[in-house]
Structure formats: structure tokens, C-alpha cells
Design a protein around this motif. Structure first.
Motif, mmCIF file in Angstrom:
data_model
loop_
_atom_site.group_PDB
_atom_site.id
_atom_site.type_symbol
_atom_site.label_atom_id
_atom_site.label_comp_id
_atom_site.label_asym_id
_atom_site.label_seq_id
_atom_site.Cartn_x
_atom_site.Cartn_y
_atom_site.Cartn_z
ATOM 1 N N PHE A 1 101.961 40.867 51.325
ATOM 2 C CA PHE A 1 102.987 41.394 52.344
ATOM 3 C C PHE A 1 102.348 41.730 53.664
ATOM 4 O O PHE A 1 102.817 41.564 54.629
ATOM 5 N N THR B 1 110.858 42.264 56.636
ATOM 6 C CA THR B 1 109.336 41.943 55.888
ATOM 7 C C THR B 1 109.583 41.839 54.243
ATOM 8 O O THR B 1 110.234 43.595 53.937
ATOM 9 N N GLU B 2 109.152 41.383 53.146
ATOM 10 C CA GLU B 2 108.881 42.035 52.475
ATOM 11 C C GLU B 2 107.111 41.433 51.662
ATOM 12 O O GLU B 2 106.984 40.717 52.374
ATOM 13 N N TRP B 3 107.291 41.808 50.165
ATOM 14 C CA TRP B 3 106.106 41.010 49.599
ATOM 15 C C TRP B 3 106.180 39.575 49.899
ATOM 16 O O TRP B 3 107.427 39.104 48.911
#
Lengths: 114, 114
Positions: free
Chosen positions: A54, A79-81
Motif C-alpha cells: 500500500f 489507490t489500493e493495496w
């Protein structure tokens, strides 16, 4: 032809002409990893950038946010892991402007920096 | 009842029980500004936070990213000019866990900080 990533965004007004089909055919190969998607009748450029976690995805989001502020043209950044999905288009003309191809090329450059 | 925003995320394994309908009915009023959405059969909590420009939206994304790292639980963050859309769910159980309600409450707290 000057490379897209060396160009600067130009001010874009409501009556600016969107990229024509011929321009898209000319410009797309320079940012070939970007997909042209259509959402609600609006053409957009989209690419997924992959990262190890992340924090790395968020760091890329920030670096690109800084570039967007410099150029006065802003993407959406999901935005994500492990990944950031970047989408460029021009709100004012509800579609793709040459600026969006310029910014896609600059985004590619940024992603290649160590 | 302890307020959700004071709770900490607990480690969540694949066999952890998702929030039951009864739990959702109990917890949702504490984070009433979040919408429960379903994407591909997966229940998620979603809220849009509005800001004056891109930089403020990105600052919120960063503050929330830091909190997510601390708690070891990560949302998706869609940052765009003037807003950040936050979505919480638990990948491992493909749905909502009590953790997601805890994180939604902590996100609300963060958004109220000056």
C-alpha cells in the motif's frame, strides 16, 4: 516529432477541440500501455500501476499528484493495496484532449524513475 | 457500548465471520453517512469526502493512508479534484467485517480534525 512526455499541458477551455480520431490513432502508440475506456459516453485513458504494498502505491499517487499540480491538470487516482489506477481525461470538454496523452506519457516516465 | 472509533482493528483471517445482518443493523447508525454498496456480490462501505481542490483531497488521502498503515487495514481511495471517495471492506472474507465499521468511524473522526 517531439515526444509527448517533453510537452507541457496547455490551458484548456470549454471550447477547445477534443482529440480527433486521427489524433488518437497518432498519439495512442506513444502511450500504448494505456487503455482507452468509455464511461458515461466520455473517453478516458486508463492504466494500472502495480506495487509491492500500500505504501508504495500511495507514494506513486503522491508523486503523480505533485506533477498534476505543476501542470495544472488532474487525473483520478485510485489507490489500493499494491496498485494505483490512473485515469486521465479533460472534464471541460468531456473527453480526451492532447493534454491527456501528454500527461499519460509523463506518468509513464514517472513510473520508470528509480 | 464502546464507540467504534475507539476500537482497534483486529487481525482478520480467511475464516473470520463476516458481519451478520443483525450486526450491520447495529453498527451502521454509528457511521450513518456511509452507504452500503454491493460490487460483484461484495458488500462495501463507501463515503465521498469533499474538498476545495485537488491538494486538499490528496492531503486527506495521505492522512487516511497513514491511519490505514497503523491499523494494518487498507481502503481504496479514489482521489480527484475536490473529493476523495473512501471504500472499506475486507478482501479476505469478501465482505464487511466489524473492522470495516471501526475504520469508517475512524475515517469520520479524521475528516473532522481541523
Amino acid at each position: 516529432m517531439e515526444s509527448l512526455s517533453n510537452m507541457r499541458c496547455v490551458a484548456c477551455r470549454k471550447d477547445a477541440p477534443p482529440a480527433t480520431e486521427a489524433e488518437i490513432v497518432e498519439l495512442h502508440p506513444q502511450v500504448s500501455e494505456w487503455e482507452i475506456v468509455e464511461q458515461g459516453g466520455i473517453k478516458k485513458l486508463r492504466r494500472v500501476f502495480r506495487f509491492d504494498d500500500f505504501a508504495e502505491a500511495l507514494a506513486f499517487t503522491n508523486a503523480l499528484g505533485e506533477l498534476a499540480e505543476e501542470q495544472g491538470h488532474h487525473p483520478t487516482l485510485l489507490t489500493e493495496w499494491g496498485r494505483t489506477t490512473v485515469t486521465w481525461w479533460t472534464h471541460k470538454i468531456k473527453g480526451l484532449h492532447r493534454n491527456d496523452f501528454v500527461m499519460a506519457a509523463k506518468t509513464d516516465d514517472l513510473s520508470r524513475r528509480p
